[in-house]
Write a protein that holds these residues in place. Structure first.
Motif, PDB file in Angstrom:
ATOM      1  N   HIS A  49      14.211   2.157   6.931  1.00  0.00           N
ATOM      2  CA  HIS A  49      13.547   2.240   5.629  1.00  0.00           C
ATOM      3  C   HIS A  49      14.308   1.354   4.639  1.00  0.00           C
ATOM      4  O   HIS A  49      15.500   1.096   4.809  1.00  0.00           O
ATOM      5  CB  HIS A  49      13.512   3.703   5.139  1.00  0.00           C
ATOM      6  CG  HIS A  49      12.674   3.858   3.902  1.00  0.00           C
ATOM      7  ND1 HIS A  49      13.225   3.850   2.639  1.00  0.00           N
ATOM      8  CD2 HIS A  49      11.334   3.985   3.734  1.00  0.00           C
ATOM      9  CE1 HIS A  49      12.248   3.976   1.743  1.00  0.00           C
ATOM     10  NE2 HIS A  49      11.088   4.060   2.385  1.00  0.00           N
ATOM     11  N   SER A  66       7.133   4.168   4.275  1.00  0.00           N
ATOM     12  CA  SER A  66       6.808   5.263   5.202  1.00  0.00           C
ATOM     13  C   SER A  66       5.566   4.953   6.035  1.00  0.00           C
ATOM     14  O   SER A  66       5.521   5.274   7.222  1.00  0.00           O
ATOM     15  CB  SER A  66       6.562   6.555   4.431  1.00  0.00           C
ATOM     16  OG  SER A  66       7.627   6.807   3.581  1.00  0.00           O
ATOM     17  N   SER A 154       2.783   6.927  -0.227  1.00  0.00           N
ATOM     18  CA  SER A 154       2.557   6.372  -1.567  1.00  0.00           C
ATOM     19  C   SER A 154       1.737   5.081  -1.489  1.00  0.00           C
ATOM     20  O   SER A 154       1.158   4.652  -2.476  1.00  0.00           O
ATOM     21  CB  SER A 154       3.885   6.146  -2.298  1.00  0.00           C
ATOM     22  OG  SER A 154       4.807   5.530  -1.439  1.00  0.00           O
ATOM     23  N   HIS A 223       8.491   3.636  -8.641  1.00  0.00           N
ATOM     24  CA  HIS A 223       7.883   4.370  -7.521  1.00  0.00           C
ATOM     25  C   HIS A 223       7.140   5.576  -8.108  1.00  0.00           C
ATOM     26  O   HIS A 223       7.627   6.195  -9.065  1.00  0.00           O
ATOM     27  CB  HIS A 223       8.988   4.835  -6.554  1.00  0.00           C
ATOM     28  CG  HIS A 223       8.462   5.251  -5.232  1.00  0.00           C
ATOM     29  ND1 HIS A 223       7.921   6.497  -5.016  1.00  0.00           N
ATOM     30  CD2 HIS A 223       8.351   4.590  -4.046  1.00  0.00           C
ATOM     31  CE1 HIS A 223       7.526   6.578  -3.751  1.00  0.00           C
ATOM     32  NE2 HIS A 223       7.769   5.425  -3.148  1.00  0.00           N
ATOM     33  N   THR A 240       7.342   1.444  -1.910  1.00  0.00           N
ATOM     34  CA  THR A 240       8.431   0.464  -1.815  1.00  0.00           C
ATOM     35  C   THR A 240       7.895  -0.912  -1.394  1.00  0.00           C
ATOM     36  O   THR A 240       8.257  -1.933  -1.965  1.00  0.00           O
ATOM     37  CB  THR A 240       9.528   0.951  -0.847  1.00  0.00           C
ATOM     38  OG1 THR A 240       8.935   1.357   0.377  1.00  0.00           O
ATOM     39  CG2 THR A 240      10.306   2.109  -1.438  1.00  0.00           C
TER      40      THR A 240
HETATM   41  P1  13P Z   1       7.837   4.772   0.481  1.00  0.00           P
HETATM   42  O1  13P Z   1       6.835   5.262   1.466  1.00  0.00           O
HETATM   43  O2  13P Z   1       7.222   4.154  -0.736  1.00  0.00           O
HETATM   44  O3  13P Z   1       8.798   3.829   1.134  1.00  0.00           O
HETATM   45  O4  13P Z   1       8.670   6.008  -0.085  1.00  0.00           O
HETATM   46  C1  13P Z   1       9.459   6.805   0.737  1.00  0.00           C
HETATM   47  C2  13P Z   1      10.382   7.642  -0.025  1.00  0.00           C
HETATM   48  O5  13P Z   1      11.065   8.482   0.502  1.00  0.00           O
HETATM   49  C3  13P Z   1      10.453   7.452  -1.441  1.00  0.00           C
HETATM   50  O6  13P Z   1      11.435   8.266  -1.968  1.00  0.00           O
END
Ligand code: 13P
Ligand code: SF4
Length: 338
Positions: A49, A66, A154, A223, A240
């Motif tokens: 990640h 994610s 997200s 975010h 992200t």
């Molecule tokens: P993303 O899916 O945007 O990478 O977010 C994961 C996450 O844990 C944000 O805190």
């Protein structure tokens, strides 16, 4: 003085309790080379990640958000998936790949947001809202995924919510900030579980406003796990991957970045000439570093690949129950082209 030999079996038996393997590493080894060698020898793939430390991002075969990580994990033909991220991410990879070995360098790498939603309490909450379907953010345990109808990240939350009939009643869990943001951009009134991320709630609105004043040419990117007042003044809100793309392609040369600091490594690589300012937290702490993500280190990654432990193991009934809501997300994401 004579060194006491390591009782390796004893060390291995401690992994379940400690969460990681703690044995000394030959200091003359080049861990980058060793990890590359182990990848080939074991047909292993390293997924990381964006919040992982730079060294880990640099040895990864794939770095993503994610959604990207789950999509990559679903299609890989590697025998071993080494997941440099937090527990719910590695667990998602295991749910999608029951026959593969999924390793997490440190099993203690949890998530405050996931922890804010215990399955038995959520099951009661669900009972209080009959007729609602449950959309859960992927930052949750397999137990919550099993109680959900659709998972989202997200990256795809807005599109998934938009794809449902306007009169569909929805519970959104566990992140109240992402849920409130999606309510705002979709015009819905989803019932929100009261959970939040410890990292994204730590930013100081006051300090960010002052920073914006002293850098009027900087754009604020955030975010959606951040709180509403911050999101309101942001120039761009996204996952992200979406934030990275925005910073790379937007004509602005300066950005204030309101998310975990690990992202700055790829951001600077992708946009070398641009100025990146991490959004300041409330105190003079490093609390915009996710303490869970940062439990993984290059050393733990190497050891977990070498000895193939700690491994994510799951009860098969729970795995199958949790898989339904992830499959639904994958299906909708493919239909919606994300
Ligand atoms: P993303 O899916 O945007 O990478 O977010 C994961 C996450 O844990 C944000 O805190
Ligand atoms: Fe969980 Fe927040 Fe860390 Fe993301 S940054 S893994 S939501 S604690």
């Amino acid at each position: 003085m004579m060194n006491t030999p390591i009782d390796f079996d004893e060390k291995l038996s401690q992994v379940g309790r400690r969460g990681f393997l703690d044995v000394p590493i030959d200091p003359t080894l080049d861990l980058f080379d060793e990890i590359e060698r182990l990848k080939k020898e074991k047909n292993a793939v390293v997924l990381a990640h964006y919040y992982q430390e730079p060294d880990i991002q640099d040895v990864a075969d794939y770095i993503g958000d994610s959604l990207g990580l789950a999509q990559y994990a679903e299609k890989t033909d590697a025998d071993i998936i080494v997941f440099a991220g937090v527990h719910f991410m590695a667990e998602t990879a295991k749910i999608l790949n029951p026959t593969k070995k999924v390793l997490l360098p440190d099993l203690n790498a949890g998530c405050s947001l996931s922890d804010s939603c215990p399955p038995p309490v959520f099951a009661e909450f669900k009972k209080q809202h009959p007729g609602h379907i449950v959309i859960s953010y992927v930052n949750c345990s397999a137990g919550i995924k099993a109680l959900s109808d659709i998972i989202c990240t997200s990256s795809n939350a807005k599109l998934i919510v938009d794809s449902l009939p306007a009169d569909q009643k929805i519970i959104f869990a566990p992140d109240k900030n992402l849920g409130a943001y999606i309510n705002k951009v979709t015009g819905r009134n989803m019932v929100l579980w009261d959970g939040a991320c410890m990292v994204h709630e730590i930013f100081s609105l006051e300090k960010i406003i002052k920073l914006k004043e002293s850098h009027p040419d900087a754009k604020l990117v955030a975010h959606p796990e951040c709180e509403e007042p911050l999101l309101k003044i942001a120039d761009f809100v996204g996952s992200t991957t979406q934030i990275l793309k925005f910073v790379e392609t937007d004509p602005a040369q300066k950005f204030i970045v309101a998310t975990e600091t690990g992202i700055l490594h790829q951001m600077q690589k992708n946009a070398p000439g641009k100025t990146l300012i991490p959004a300041p937290p409330e105190n003079n702490c490093a609390c915009n570093d996710c303490p869970h993500m940062k439990l993984n280190t290059l050393e733990k990654l190497y050891l977990c690949m070498k000895y193939e432990t700690p491994e994510i193991l799951m009860d098969e009934t729970l795995r199958l129950q949790a898989k339904r809501s992830i499959d639904k997300m994958m299906e909708l994401s493919a239909q919606l082209g994300i």
